[in-house]
Design a protein around this motif. Structure first.
Motif, short mmCIF file in Angstrom:
data_model
loop_
_atom_site.label_atom_id
_atom_site.label_comp_id
_atom_site.label_asym_id
_atom_site.label_seq_id
_atom_site.Cartn_x
_atom_site.Cartn_y
_atom_site.Cartn_z
N LYS A 12 1.94 3.27 10.46
CA LYS A 12 2.25 2.09 10.29
C LYS A 12 3.43 1.77 9.27
O LYS A 12 3.66 0.90 8.78
CB LYS A 12 1.19 1.89 8.98
CG LYS A 12 -0.39 1.83 9.32
CD LYS A 12 -1.17 1.77 7.36
CE LYS A 12 -1.37 0.39 7.77
NZ LYS A 12 -2.37 -0.04 6.10
N ASP A 15 4.46 -1.83 9.11
CA ASP A 15 3.99 -2.72 8.02
C ASP A 15 4.97 -2.18 6.58
O ASP A 15 5.16 -2.93 5.65
CB ASP A 15 2.06 -2.49 7.43
CG ASP A 15 2.14 -2.12 8.21
OD1 ASP A 15 2.01 -3.36 8.85
OD2 ASP A 15 0.40 -1.88 8.56
N TRP A 16 4.73 -0.76 6.85
CA TRP A 16 6.34 -0.69 5.93
C TRP A 16 7.18 -1.69 5.38
O TRP A 16 7.91 -1.19 4.42
CB TRP A 16 6.81 1.13 5.24
CG TRP A 16 5.74 2.17 5.48
CD1 TRP A 16 4.70 3.34 6.35
CD2 TRP A 16 3.23 1.63 5.87
NE1 TRP A 16 3.73 3.34 6.59
CE2 TRP A 16 3.08 2.51 5.60
CE3 TRP A 16 3.20 1.29 4.36
CZ2 TRP A 16 1.62 2.83 5.52
CZ3 TRP A 16 1.99 1.18 3.99
CH2 TRP A 16 1.21 1.94 4.64
N HIS A 18 7.91 -4.13 6.38
CA HIS A 18 7.61 -5.73 6.23
C HIS A 18 7.86 -5.73 4.57
O HIS A 18 8.37 -6.05 4.20
CB HIS A 18 6.72 -6.08 7.09
CG HIS A 18 7.03 -6.43 8.22
ND1 HIS A 18 7.63 -7.78 8.38
CD2 HIS A 18 6.33 -6.69 9.40
CE1 HIS A 18 7.24 -7.26 9.65
NE2 HIS A 18 6.57 -7.21 10.80
N MET A 19 7.31 -4.61 4.08
CA MET A 19 7.07 -4.23 3.18
C MET A 19 8.90 -4.53 2.11
O MET A 19 8.52 -5.08 0.76
CB MET A 19 5.74 -3.07 2.27
CG MET A 19 4.24 -2.86 2.04
SD MET A 19 3.84 -1.54 1.36
CE MET A 19 2.20 -1.99 2.30
N SER A 22 10.28 -7.62 1.65
CA SER A 22 9.66 -8.69 1.03
C SER A 22 10.00 -8.35 -0.51
O SER A 22 10.56 -9.08 -0.96
CB SER A 22 7.58 -8.05 0.97
OG SER A 22 7.64 -6.93 -0.04
N SER A 60 -2.88 2.23 1.31
CA SER A 60 -1.65 1.29 0.98
C SER A 60 -0.76 0.96 0.30
O SER A 60 0.05 0.92 -0.02
CB SER A 60 -1.64 0.26 2.08
OG SER A 60 -2.00 0.10 3.49
N PHE A 61 -2.29 0.54 -0.90
CA PHE A 61 -1.23 -0.10 -2.49
C PHE A 61 -0.39 1.58 -2.75
O PHE A 61 0.64 0.96 -3.30
CB PHE A 61 -2.39 -0.17 -3.29
CG PHE A 61 -2.21 -0.14 -4.51
CD1 PHE A 61 -1.25 -1.39 -4.76
CD2 PHE A 61 -2.61 0.45 -6.14
CE1 PHE A 61 -0.15 -2.11 -6.42
CE2 PHE A 61 -1.47 -0.39 -6.94
CZ PHE A 61 -1.18 -1.17 -6.72
N TYR A 64 2.92 1.60 -1.51
CA TYR A 64 3.84 -0.09 -1.86
C TYR A 64 4.72 0.14 -2.99
O TYR A 64 5.34 0.47 -2.94
CB TYR A 64 2.56 -1.45 -2.15
CG TYR A 64 3.26 -2.61 -2.82
CD1 TYR A 64 4.16 -3.57 -1.78
CD2 TYR A 64 2.80 -2.52 -3.82
CE1 TYR A 64 4.55 -4.48 -2.57
CE2 TYR A 64 3.61 -3.07 -4.82
CZ TYR A 64 3.88 -4.18 -3.74
OH TYR A 64 4.78 -5.73 -4.61
N LEU A 67 6.65 2.48 -2.66
CA LEU A 67 8.45 2.06 -1.83
C LEU A 67 9.28 1.29 -3.34
O LEU A 67 10.18 0.53 -3.34
CB LEU A 67 7.66 1.54 -0.48
CG LEU A 67 7.55 1.53 0.27
CD1 LEU A 67 6.99 0.80 1.28
CD2 LEU A 67 9.12 1.93 0.80
N ARG A 68 8.47 0.11 -4.04
CA ARG A 68 8.19 -0.83 -5.16
C ARG A 68 9.27 0.70 -6.30
O ARG A 68 10.92 0.11 -6.15
CB ARG A 68 7.60 -1.28 -5.95
CG ARG A 68 8.06 -2.47 -6.48
CD ARG A 68 6.56 -2.85 -7.19
NE ARG A 68 6.52 -1.54 -8.38
CZ ARG A 68 5.46 -1.18 -8.55
NH1 ARG A 68 4.45 -2.06 -9.15
NH2 ARG A 68 5.22 -0.08 -9.78
#
Length: 182
Positions: A12, A15-16, A18-19, A22, A60-61, A64, A67-68
């Motif tokens: 993924k 997706d990472w 893109h996160m 964001s 995924s959360f 996320y 990453l945050r």
């Protein structure tokens, strides 16, 4: 059984990215952030099934949030780096960073030294709860020790730590405020 965690995460990758984008990162920063996330998760997740919803679906959360948190810690780091361009502010910021790190190391080192001197049962519960980050209920269900016994033991340990390290805690908070003060 889950395959290697890094392989599952890499599926993924887009997706990472893109996160990370964001959060306001440019392409290079997003790639750096995702690479840091890979390293962090592979280093600290000992059982890949812990971050899986089921055998096939990755949480995924969880990724996320990782990453945050990495992004937020990088933002603070980039702020310190930006302050270094102004030599006067950079010197103060760098000194504040050292004071902050020293106060943190003193606090954590002292707590670990104190915990190591405790009775084996108290020490083991402390490590399971705070280092392995298991909830009291989870510890109770795995060990069949009563929840009230676990609660009492951890409460007594927290009180001991709080009383013994009040001064170091205040120094840490002051250093932390100085570090992030403009």
């Amino acid at each position: 059984m889950v395959e290697r965690l890094i392989d599952r995460l890499a599926e993924k990758h887009i997706d990472w990215i893109h996160m990370a984008r964001s959060f306001g990162c440019n392409e290079d920063e997003a790639n750096e952030l995702v690479q840091s996330m890979y390293v962090r998760l592979v280093k600290y997740i000992d059982d890949p099934e812990r971050i899986m919803y089921n055998e096939k679906e990755l949480n995924s959360f969880y990724v996320y949030v990782t990453l945050r948190n990495l992004f937020l810690s990088k933002v603070h780091k980039w702020k310190v780096d930006a302050d270094l361009n102004n030599s006067n502010a950079g010197t103060n910021s760098l000194m504040n960073t050292y004071e902050y790190e020293d106060s943190f190391e003193n606090l954590i080192g002292g707590i670990e030294e104190m915990v190591n001197s405790w009775y084996w049962y108290d020490k083991k519960l402390w490590e399971i709860h705070f280092k392995k980050q298991l909830s009291m209920r989870a510890i109770s269900s795995v060990t069949r020790i009563s929840l009230s016994s676990i609660f009492g033991t951890l409460k007594n340990g927290k009180t001991k730590v709080r009383n013994a390290f009040e001064k170091e805690w205040k120094e840490y908070l002051e250093a932390k405020q100085d570090k992030y003060r403009k």
